[in-house]
Design a protein around this motif. Structure first.
Motif, mmCIF file in Angstrom:
data_model
loop_
_atom_site.group_PDB
_atom_site.id
_atom_site.type_symbol
_atom_site.label_atom_id
_atom_site.label_comp_id
_atom_site.label_asym_id
_atom_site.label_seq_id
_atom_site.Cartn_x
_atom_site.Cartn_y
_atom_site.Cartn_z
ATOM 1 N N GLY A 144 -6.349 41.958 8.760
ATOM 2 C CA GLY A 144 -5.979 42.724 9.922
ATOM 3 C C GLY A 144 -4.694 43.317 9.604
ATOM 4 N N MET A 197 -11.175 44.342 20.091
ATOM 5 C CA MET A 197 -9.452 44.267 20.756
ATOM 6 C C MET A 197 -8.619 43.506 20.031
ATOM 7 S SD MET A 197 -11.031 44.281 24.703
ATOM 8 C CE MET A 197 -9.360 44.744 25.309
ATOM 9 N N PHE A 211 3.017 35.774 27.467
ATOM 10 C CA PHE A 211 1.506 35.776 28.213
ATOM 11 C C PHE A 211 1.178 35.036 29.356
ATOM 12 C CE2 PHE A 211 0.376 38.201 24.130
ATOM 13 C CZ PHE A 211 0.214 39.419 24.743
ATOM 14 N N ILE A 244 -8.064 39.319 21.063
ATOM 15 C CA ILE A 244 -7.866 39.470 22.378
ATOM 16 C C ILE A 244 -8.465 38.628 23.427
ATOM 17 C CG2 ILE A 244 -6.709 40.754 24.413
ATOM 18 C CD1 ILE A 244 -5.460 42.380 22.419
#
Ligand SMILES: Nc1ncnc2c1ncn2[C@@H]1O[C@H](COP(=O)(O)OP(=O)(O)O)[C@@H](O)[C@H]1O
Ligand SMILES: O=C(CO)[C@@H](O)[C@@H](O)COP(=O)(O)O
Length: 540
Positions: A10, A285, A341, A427
């Motif tokens: 990634g 995502m 978050f 996500i």
């Protein structure tokens, strides 16, 4: 028990998983963050351009050396049938005759052009605009939605040719980083058809673009596909070769273990999420979002990233569209507000759609689909002295969902049916507020795969098929892909307000792309090059 290894490279880290090939159980996982991460701002003591994003090739080998032994702790290497690998793209590096990265030499250790240019390196916008001007009338560009992105191979190669001719002359080959890692594993140099098809203007029947066009773009590109971009293109997921003795010792596997030709990370998530047929849109995502969709037919949809025959699975046209900042946008916001978050989600959850009076454009890393323009930027409308961080956060979540709605509407307008929407990547399982907002804004059910490792699982499926453990992708996917899901259903009460907000989102996009040059003028004031306004007729 037999296993396949899936390796997912990634943006920030590499993930290695060990998968039972009978039932797809992930029996071990190891994540290695890249030791040098994403290099921005400075390289050693040298100041980099604002849009520069580099990586260090040795970090990719660290993933193999660190994470493969980690997942193999309890397993006999005899039981590994094959290895598959996915990689971000277009993430490219220049190498010498021995396929060694130029940044590893003393001579080039401080030269940014000698390093890996990550997919989100956005310094080649000028080159992309120049290239697009020359090729825009050519039929093949329509497969790429009408525009070649500065994130892709040719603009990045041209950037080096323009900015550093002596280095360009020394480059033996430019490689996709995924292909470079495969060469380190097998000793074979193969260009994977997925990256070549989506990011390298390659087509399985007509090959690369012709030399006459290359010369028109720049004399530096003369014969480039016979020189610095030479190499056989082979279908992703076919056999690339087997592990060399040198690397097998380092990672604790047997020499001769089969290795599949690589694939783009997002694209690997489609088989990993259990999709083997047309009609299901897969949203991968993570740092960014890629939208992938199989179809029986080729439709030339303006503004998408591309449609490639056999681009993901043999026998189907595979479409890609995308948003260049999703997780990255949230991370940027969290960093600026020094929050996290959890705190924000709790506060943002109790807000009703429209309550904050805010509306955002999610272009903080440019806009991929439909405008293919990395120079576009983010917008927040409606901010007051009373605005809270949670309200801004929710507006950003909603903005990414509106961006996805633009993409779905584009496909549907061009009569490519979408019967189901699946969300996967890092996500969806971490943020249920976000997934509910997507269901409400898209007014579609969102099926979330209960496994964050769909790209790595897709890579493991490729490894198993390449090794001959399965005779078809559909059989391998049936046995190995994730089938645990949860479904977010649209809330009809929110639909009315979101329809109004979406209409305003589209008005804002039209304003900043067609009616006003503010974004480009601001870039100019910052000292960046001034680009020509892009004609928008091709999107009508
Ligand atoms: N709870 C969360 N809600 C939304 N985004 C998150 C959350 N936790 C992490 N992220 C984002 O996920 C992104 C990483 O996604 P991931 O799929 O793991 O990696 P990659 O994109 O490198 O493949 C980061 O940009 C990060 O900001
Ligand atoms: O550009 C592509 C695919 O086309 C991706 O490699 C790129 O968006 C990076 O993906 P991640 O967000 O790191 O999963």
């Amino acid at each position: 028990m037999k296993y396949a290894i899936g390796i997912d490279y990634g943006t920030e880290s590499g993930r290695v998983i060990l998968v039972n090939i009978e039932n797809g159980d992930i029996v071990a996982t190891s994540v290695t963050p890249y030791p040098h991460g994403v290099i921005t701002g400075h390289l050693n003591n040298r100041t980099l351009g604002k849009e520069t994003a580099l990586q260090v090739p040795q970090d990719y080998l660290e993933v193999l050396i660190n994470s493969i032994p980690e997942v193999m702790k309890e397993i006999n290497p005899n039981d590994i049938v094959g290895i598959g690998l996915d990689f971000t793209s277009s993430t490219i590096l220049p190498v010498d005759e021995n396929l060694n990265p130029l940044c590893e030499t003393k001579e080039h250790e401080n030269n940014p052009h000698a390093y890996v240019k990550l997919w989100k390196h956005h310094e080649a916008e000028d080159e992309a605009k120049h290239l697009n001007k020359i090729v825009q009338q050519e039929q093949w560009t329509k497969r790429y939605g009408g525009t070649i992105s500065s994130e892709w191979m040719l603009p990045k190669v041209l950037e080096i040719a323009n900015d550093d001719p002596p280095l360009f002359n020394q480059v033996h080959l430019f490689l996709e980083a995924g292909d470079w890692v495969i060469s380190k594993l097998t000793g074979n140099l193969i260009r994977n058809s997925c990256s070549a098809g989506y990011k390298g203007t390659w087509h399985k029947e007509t090959g690369f673009i012709d030399n006459e066009t290359l010369q028109k773009i720049s004399p530096a590109l003369n014969d480039i596909y016979k020189t610095k971009l030479q190499g056989n293109v082979q279908s992703s997921g076919t056999l690339a070769g087997t592990l060399t003795k040198e690397i097998s010792v380092k990672v604790g596997l047997h020499e001769g273990t089969p290795v599949a030709v690589g694939i783009i990370d997002a694209h690997a998530a489609l088989p990993g999420a259990g999709v083997s047929e047309p009609g299901t849109l897969v949203m991968v995502m993570g740092t960014s979002t890629c939208h992938l969709l199989l179809s029986d037919k080729e439709v030339l949809v303006p503004g998408i990233s591309g449609v490639v025959e056999g681009g993901i699975l043999p026998g189907y046209f595979a479409y890609e569209a995308g948003q260049a900042a999703v997780g990255d946008l949230f991370a940027h916001f969290l960093k600026n507000y020094q929050t996290n978050f959890e705190t924000l989600s709790d506060e943002a959850k109790i807000l009703h759609p429209g309550q904050s009076g805010l509306l955002a454009l999610d272009w903080h890393n440019g806009c991929r689909t439909p405008f293919v323009d990395t120079t576009l930027s983010g917008v927040l409308v409606g901010e007051k002295l009373s605005t809270t961080p949670a309200e801004v956060y929710r507006a950003l979540l909603e903005a990414t969902a509106f961006g996805t709605k633009v993409i779905i509407d584009l496909f549907e307008k061009h009569e490519i049916p979408i019967n189901q929407v699946i969300a996967t990547g890092g996500i969806p399982n971490k943020n249920n507020l976000l997934m509910q907002i997507y269901a409400d804004i898209l007014q579609k059910e969102i099926t979330v795969v209960q496994n964050d490792q769909a790209p790595a699982l897709g890579a493991a499926i490729l490894g198993a098929v390449a090794a001959g453990a399965y005779d078809s992708y559909s059989r391998a996917i049936r046995h190995m892909a994730s089938n645990k899901t949860i479904v977010y259903k649209p809330n009809k009460d929110n639909a009315n307000i979101y329809i109004q907000l979406f209409d305003m989102y589209k008005q804002l996009s039209t304003f900043f792309t067609e009616q006003s040059s503010i974004m480009h003028d601001l870039n100019h004031l910052k000292g960046e090059k001034k680009y020509d306004r892009k004609p928008m007729e091709h999107l009508q």
